[in-house]
Design an enzyme around this catalytic site. Sequence first.
Site, PDB file in Angstrom:
ATOM      1  N   TYR A  80       0.836  -1.200   0.000  1.00  0.00           N
ATOM      2  CA  TYR A  80       0.000   0.000   0.000  1.00  0.00           C
ATOM      3  C   TYR A  80       0.867   1.245   0.000  1.00  0.00           C
ATOM      4  O   TYR A  80       0.701   2.151  -0.808  1.00  0.00           O
ATOM      5  CB  TYR A  80      -0.882  -0.036   1.255  1.00  0.00           C
ATOM      6  CG  TYR A  80      -2.048   0.903   1.229  1.00  0.00           C
ATOM      7  CD1 TYR A  80      -3.229   0.527   0.594  1.00  0.00           C
ATOM      8  CD2 TYR A  80      -1.984   2.134   1.851  1.00  0.00           C
ATOM      9  CE1 TYR A  80      -4.325   1.375   0.583  1.00  0.00           C
ATOM     10  CE2 TYR A  80      -3.068   2.988   1.841  1.00  0.00           C
ATOM     11  CZ  TYR A  80      -4.237   2.607   1.209  1.00  0.00           C
ATOM     12  OH  TYR A  80      -5.316   3.451   1.203  1.00  0.00           O
ATOM     13  N   PHE A 132     -14.470  18.235 -24.088  1.00  0.00           N
ATOM     14  CA  PHE A 132     -14.740  16.805 -24.134  1.00  0.00           C
ATOM     15  C   PHE A 132     -15.925  16.575 -23.191  1.00  0.00           C
ATOM     16  O   PHE A 132     -16.110  17.338 -22.244  1.00  0.00           O
ATOM     17  CB  PHE A 132     -13.505  15.997 -23.707  1.00  0.00           C
ATOM     18  CG  PHE A 132     -13.738  14.514 -23.821  1.00  0.00           C
ATOM     19  CD1 PHE A 132     -13.864  13.927 -25.072  1.00  0.00           C
ATOM     20  CD2 PHE A 132     -13.889  13.721 -22.697  1.00  0.00           C
ATOM     21  CE1 PHE A 132     -14.136  12.568 -25.187  1.00  0.00           C
ATOM     22  CE2 PHE A 132     -14.151  12.363 -22.818  1.00  0.00           C
ATOM     23  CZ  PHE A 132     -14.273  11.794 -24.062  1.00  0.00           C
ATOM     24  N   THR A 133     -16.730  15.552 -23.462  1.00  0.00           N
ATOM     25  CA  THR A 133     -17.992  15.368 -22.728  1.00  0.00           C
ATOM     26  C   THR A 133     -17.811  15.424 -21.207  1.00  0.00           C
ATOM     27  O   THR A 133     -18.492  16.187 -20.521  1.00  0.00           O
ATOM     28  CB  THR A 133     -18.638  14.019 -23.096  1.00  0.00           C
ATOM     29  OG1 THR A 133     -17.631  13.005 -22.994  1.00  0.00           O
ATOM     30  CG2 THR A 133     -19.205  14.032 -24.499  1.00  0.00           C
ATOM     31  N   ASP A 223      -4.837  18.738 -21.376  1.00  0.00           N
ATOM     32  CA  ASP A 223      -5.426  17.391 -21.397  1.00  0.00           C
ATOM     33  C   ASP A 223      -4.613  16.595 -22.411  1.00  0.00           C
ATOM     34  O   ASP A 223      -4.741  16.786 -23.616  1.00  0.00           O
ATOM     35  CB  ASP A 223      -6.905  17.458 -21.804  1.00  0.00           C
ATOM     36  CG  ASP A 223      -7.556  16.070 -21.859  1.00  0.00           C
ATOM     37  OD1 ASP A 223      -6.817  15.061 -21.851  1.00  0.00           O
ATOM     38  OD2 ASP A 223      -8.797  16.002 -21.931  1.00  0.00           O
ATOM     39  N   LYS A 266      -6.085   5.883 -22.936  1.00  0.00           N
ATOM     40  CA  LYS A 266      -5.599   6.243 -24.266  1.00  0.00           C
ATOM     41  C   LYS A 266      -4.083   6.392 -24.250  1.00  0.00           C
ATOM     42  O   LYS A 266      -3.381   5.709 -24.974  1.00  0.00           O
ATOM     43  CB  LYS A 266      -6.234   7.548 -24.759  1.00  0.00           C
ATOM     44  CG  LYS A 266      -7.717   7.441 -25.081  1.00  0.00           C
ATOM     45  CD  LYS A 266      -8.574   7.972 -23.959  1.00  0.00           C
ATOM     46  CE  LYS A 266     -10.053   7.846 -24.243  1.00  0.00           C
ATOM     47  NZ  LYS A 266     -10.748   9.105 -24.042  1.00  0.00           N
ATOM     48  N   ARG A 389     -21.917  10.376 -33.706  1.00  0.00           N
ATOM     49  CA  ARG A 389     -21.545  11.635 -33.060  1.00  0.00           C
ATOM     50  C   ARG A 389     -22.298  12.740 -33.787  1.00  0.00           C
ATOM     51  O   ARG A 389     -21.789  13.353 -34.708  1.00  0.00           O
ATOM     52  CB  ARG A 389     -20.022  11.852 -33.114  1.00  0.00           C
ATOM     53  CG  ARG A 389     -19.244  11.003 -32.134  1.00  0.00           C
ATOM     54  CD  ARG A 389     -19.256  11.573 -30.732  1.00  0.00           C
ATOM     55  NE  ARG A 389     -19.959  10.758 -29.751  1.00  0.00           N
ATOM     56  CZ  ARG A 389     -19.735  10.817 -28.442  1.00  0.00           C
ATOM     57  NH1 ARG A 389     -18.840  11.611 -27.935  1.00  0.00           N
ATOM     58  NH2 ARG A 389     -20.427  10.089 -27.617  1.00  0.00           N
ATOM     59  N   PHE A 455     -27.911   8.793 -25.853  1.00  0.00           N
ATOM     60  CA  PHE A 455     -27.171   8.004 -26.846  1.00  0.00           C
ATOM     61  C   PHE A 455     -26.629   6.703 -26.270  1.00  0.00           C
ATOM     62  O   PHE A 455     -26.394   5.750 -26.988  1.00  0.00           O
ATOM     63  CB  PHE A 455     -26.041   8.827 -27.485  1.00  0.00           C
ATOM     64  CG  PHE A 455     -24.936   9.210 -26.532  1.00  0.00           C
ATOM     65  CD1 PHE A 455     -25.052  10.359 -25.771  1.00  0.00           C
ATOM     66  CD2 PHE A 455     -23.795   8.434 -26.413  1.00  0.00           C
ATOM     67  CE1 PHE A 455     -24.033  10.724 -24.882  1.00  0.00           C
ATOM     68  CE2 PHE A 455     -22.773   8.788 -25.545  1.00  0.00           C
ATOM     69  CZ  PHE A 455     -22.895   9.939 -24.772  1.00  0.00           C
TER      70      PHE A 455
HETATM   71  C1  LIG Z   1     -11.268   9.852 -22.916  1.00  0.00           C
HETATM   72  C2  LIG Z   1     -10.932  11.232 -22.676  1.00  0.00           C
HETATM   73  C3  LIG Z   1     -11.093  11.804 -21.403  1.00  0.00           C
HETATM   74  C4  LIG Z   1     -11.694  11.035 -20.237  1.00  0.00           C
HETATM   75  O1  LIG Z   1     -10.890   9.959 -19.870  1.00  0.00           O
HETATM   76  P1  LIG Z   1     -11.505   8.646 -19.179  1.00  0.00           P
HETATM   77  O2  LIG Z   1     -10.305   7.829 -18.832  1.00  0.00           O
HETATM   78  O3  LIG Z   1     -12.401   7.990 -20.182  1.00  0.00           O
HETATM   79  O4  LIG Z   1     -12.258   9.083 -17.981  1.00  0.00           O
HETATM   80  C5  LIG Z   1     -10.729  13.115 -21.246  1.00  0.00           C
HETATM   81  N1  LIG Z   1     -10.251  13.847 -22.284  1.00  0.00           N
HETATM   82  C6  LIG Z   1     -10.075  13.329 -23.492  1.00  0.00           C
HETATM   83  C7  LIG Z   1      -9.519  14.173 -24.588  1.00  0.00           C
HETATM   84  C8  LIG Z   1     -10.416  12.019 -23.751  1.00  0.00           C
HETATM   85  O5  LIG Z   1     -10.259  11.523 -24.992  1.00  0.00           O
END
Ligand SMILES: *Cc1c(COP(=O)(O)O)cnc(C)c1O
Length: 482
Positions: A80, A132-133, A223, A266, A389, A455
């Site tokens: 831990y 981003f969403t 980001d 990603k 989209r 969606f």
């Molecule tokens: C996917 C993504 C996120 C969110 O990441 P998660 O690991 O899915 O929570 C934030 N910003 C961008 C540009 C992304 O493509």
Amino acid sequence: MANVKFFNGQSFPLEMHKVRIIQKLNLIPIEARQEAMAAAGNNTFLLKNRDVFMDMLTDSGVNAMSDRQLAAMMLADDSYAGSETFERLDKAVNTLFGTRYFLPAHQGRACENLLSQIFVRPGTVVPMNYHFTTTKAHITLNGGRIEEIIVDEGLAVTSTFPFKGNMDVDKLEQLMQRHGREGVAFVRMEAGTNLVGGQPFSLENLEQVSAVCRGHGVPLVLDASLLSDNLYFNKLREPACAGMSLHQITLRMAELCDIIYFSARKLGFGRGGGMCTSNDEHFRRIREMVPLYEGFLTYGGMSVREMEAIAIGLEETLDPDMISQGPIFIEYMVEQLLQRRIPVITPPGGLGCHVDARAFLDHIPQNQYPAGALASAFFIASGVRGMERGTLSEQRDENGHEPMADMELLRLALPRRVFTLSQVNYAVDRLAWLYDNRRLVGGLRFTEEPRVLRFFFGKLAPVTDWQNDLVARFRTDFGDSL
Ligand SMILES: *Cc1c(COP(=O)(O)O)cnc(C)c1O
């Protein structure tokens, strides 16, 4: 991945890796695909993976791991506190970005939650190239407001502009003057701008944005979730970056920003996320929040095995052969589709190939969801799962009014290092067939419409029995082929 010239003078994408673990795929007959699509309510999110041939829904958490990543997972240290796994990931992140501090989080949106709670106050604005969403949701939840100031070229469907993810620096300066340092929570730049088609920003643009932020004393947050694609395009399209290594470009970007966060679903070919900075004050404030929401500072909600894989994945991000498959395949796909006059977003970006459904199905009105209809028709024609989209991804306002989306896109994501060129060719071929028969495709209407995130869970039905006509034409053209 490399683009090599073949004996006949043409150039082709060539995989620079071999496949050592495989997953069997199913390509079920078109009649079964039609049934599966009906059972899923014409919503590709609701399809069962066993009915899908190529899964081009997303690039999140579905990228292939390397032999080195899998080997590293066996070394995971589960203690831990004082975990060696944390030390290795901490070193990998800070080496990649040249930063002093790393703070783990379970995925990208978790970073957005913490940063929004720390910086966003009711009434503040967050200027960004594009939202981003999950980013927008967290900022809004904390009472803030986003201002999208992407360059005008960013929203043009077809363009030759190489950096459609750039921020309009004049608009940024105006926003800063209007709201002042207190009114701007932070400025956010998103690498590989996701929702406008995986489009990059230039290093030069980031330099200008950073100068404005520093001039006003407002933090600049990067980001970096889709950084690997952005880096590939900086090197390829930006003369000033041609002589720099991917690592040099990354270090320069990091210097220009105050806080960097990423989704390791990603970036790093794993599942997790985190934030890094060299600023003591930012570090201290974020560090207080991590154990509350994510977990102890040595894992932040991630499994140690994933952390080991991410540490190696981040190293691989600096190897052009390891990160170029997505952009090279996407460029190849876009060229093949353009040769067949199929409308797609140009120039090719990272993340995926984005088909312009409004032009493809110009006989379907927007309130019958052309991008959703295209996703449904393409799955029936091919077994390939894409993502709508467009208007379906929007939601109704309080009065039940339905806003129409700026663009109607079918996104065909290219998860990193997953598909082969013959599979890409198959997707292109079936899309070309569908384009030839596009007049057979009709619209969709809701049969079940959830109030939020419709969606994900909503169900739809074809407005006519166009899907039967499509299947009949397929059988005429392809006989008993799959
Ligand atoms: C996917 C993504 C996120 C969110 O990441 P998660 O690991 O899915 O929570 C934030 N910003 C961008 C540009 C992304 O493509």
